[in-house]
Write an enzyme that holds these catalytic residues in place. Structure first.
Site, PDB file in Angstrom:
ATOM      1  N   ILE A   1      50.657  75.389  38.532  1.00 54.53           N
ATOM      2  CA  ILE A   1      49.393  76.078  38.798  1.00 54.53           C
ATOM      3  C   ILE A   1      48.342  75.356  37.961  1.00 54.53           C
ATOM      4  O   ILE A   1      48.565  75.063  36.787  1.00 54.53           O
ATOM      5  CB  ILE A   1      49.485  77.584  38.441  1.00 54.53           C
ATOM      6  CG1 ILE A   1      48.152  78.311  38.696  1.00 54.53           C
ATOM      7  CG2 ILE A   1      49.948  77.823  37.011  1.00 54.53           C
ATOM      8  CD1 ILE A   1      48.265  79.849  38.562  1.00 54.53           C
ATOM      9  N   SER A   2      47.208  75.022  38.576  1.00 51.81           N
ATOM     10  CA  SER A   2      46.196  74.232  37.875  1.00 51.81           C
ATOM     11  C   SER A   2      45.632  75.008  36.693  1.00 51.81           C
ATOM     12  O   SER A   2      45.577  76.236  36.695  1.00 51.81           O
ATOM     13  CB  SER A   2      45.066  73.870  38.827  1.00 51.81           C
ATOM     14  OG  SER A   2      45.562  73.197  39.958  1.00 51.81           O
ATOM     15  N   GLN A   3      45.187  74.270  35.701  1.00 56.69           N
ATOM     16  CA  GLN A   3      44.607  74.857  34.497  1.00 56.69           C
ATOM     17  C   GLN A   3      43.294  75.583  34.857  1.00 56.69           C
ATOM     18  O   GLN A   3      42.544  75.112  35.729  1.00 56.69           O
ATOM     19  CB  GLN A   3      44.439  73.709  33.507  1.00 56.69           C
ATOM     20  CG  GLN A   3      43.171  73.613  32.791  1.00 56.69           C
ATOM     21  CD  GLN A   3      43.033  72.266  32.094  1.00 56.69           C
ATOM     22  OE1 GLN A   3      43.362  71.204  32.620  1.00 56.69           O
ATOM     23  NE2 GLN A   3      42.500  72.315  30.896  1.00 56.69           N
TER      24      GLN A   3
ATOM     25  N   ARG B   1      45.374  86.153  37.069  1.00 54.38           N
ATOM     26  CA  ARG B   1      46.096  84.878  37.167  1.00 54.38           C
ATOM     27  C   ARG B   1      47.588  85.080  36.900  1.00 54.38           C
ATOM     28  O   ARG B   1      48.421  84.353  37.443  1.00 54.38           O
ATOM     29  CB  ARG B   1      45.495  83.863  36.180  1.00 54.38           C
ATOM     30  CG  ARG B   1      46.058  82.443  36.324  1.00 54.38           C
ATOM     31  CD  ARG B   1      45.252  81.455  35.492  1.00 54.38           C
ATOM     32  NE  ARG B   1      45.686  80.065  35.676  1.00 54.38           N
ATOM     33  CZ  ARG B   1      46.479  79.411  34.848  1.00 54.38           C
ATOM     34  NH1 ARG B   1      46.960  79.996  33.770  1.00 54.38           N
ATOM     35  NH2 ARG B   1      46.800  78.147  35.086  1.00 54.38           N
TER      36      ARG B   1
END
Ligand code: SAH
Length: 227
Positions: A74-76, A48
């Site tokens: 950026i999504s969790q 990530r």
């Protein structure tokens, strides 16, 4: 099929971006209720930290959304895991249309599962940053991306087995539902106010659509036009 990731040394990471940091993230996801081993395995392997700015890389495996520029995030990790799980629960789709490429992390998670991903992003600069990441990770053959308004979908390549929005729509986007296969599944955050959005899953089967609320979420908005 789990796609083999081709990691260059810089993508492998050390310390806060190491395999151990990713293992801990996956254990947290498990504690938070993520059960699908296919999703957990892919997120354990995928770096990530390679999807965010170097200055933030040490925070890559915290369970939090992080800025990626242009007022986007950026999504969790938990949200990515939950959406992916919901998307493949009824069977692995061969093709997915993703609206909102952003950093490309969710795109890469899907491609790592062996899914062919068509991804649309309205901010050209984000797409330009995301594309080389797909190549570095050797996922580019499974991913097609375009700079366009995702409200319109990508009709030439449809219908899709699954559709995923990584930004919140005021309501379900009808042109996208029209590009969904039967059977097919669409996952979309819906709602205008942050904090009052819900994650919806729409399952299309034999001409009927079944809607399910997967709980509260918080996403950046689906916006019209391109930048
Ligand atoms: N999955 C991404 C999420 C990025 S945030 C990640 O984890 O990095 C959501 C993204 O949706 C943003 O990049 C935003 O620019 C994009 N977006 C918003 N409205 C859009 C639209 N109409 N068409 C395509 N992308 C859109």
């Amino acid at each position: 099929m789990i796609h083999r990731l081709d990691l260059r040394p810089e993508a492998k990471g050390v310390g806060m971006t190491s395999q151990r940091a990713r293992d801990r993230m996956v254990e947290r996801l498990r504690e938070q209720g993520i059960r699908d081993e296919r999703v957990l395995n892919v997120m354990r392997a995928l770096p990530r930290h390679a999807f965010i700015d170097e200055a933030l890389a040490s925070r890559a495996y915290e369970d939090t959304a992080l800025p990626i520029g242009k007022a986007q995030t950026i999504s969790q990790p938990w949200v990515v895991a939950r959406m992916t799980e919901a998307l493949i629960e009824q069977g692995m789709p061969a093709t997915v249309l993703e609206i909102g490429t952003g950093s490309g992390y969710q795109t890469a998670v899907l491609a790592s599962l062996g899914i062919r991903v068509f991804t649309v992003e309205r901010i050209e600069e984000l797409l330009r940053t995301a594309r080389p990441r797909f190549r570095t990770l050797n996922l580019h053959e499974l991913i097609r991306s375009k700079h366009a308004d995702g409200n319109l979908g990508w009709a030439e390549n449809g219908p899709f087995d699954a559709i995923l929005l990584t930004c919140a729509a005021p309501m379900l986007v009808q042109p996208l539902l029209a590009q969904l296969n039967d059977p097919g599944v669409l996952i979309s955050p819906v709602g205008t106010e942050a904090g009052k959005q819900k994650l919806l899953r729409v399952a299309k089967r034999e001409g009927r659509s079944l809607e399910q609320d997967l709980g509260p979420v918080s996403f950046v908005p689906l916006l019209p036009g391109v930048l």
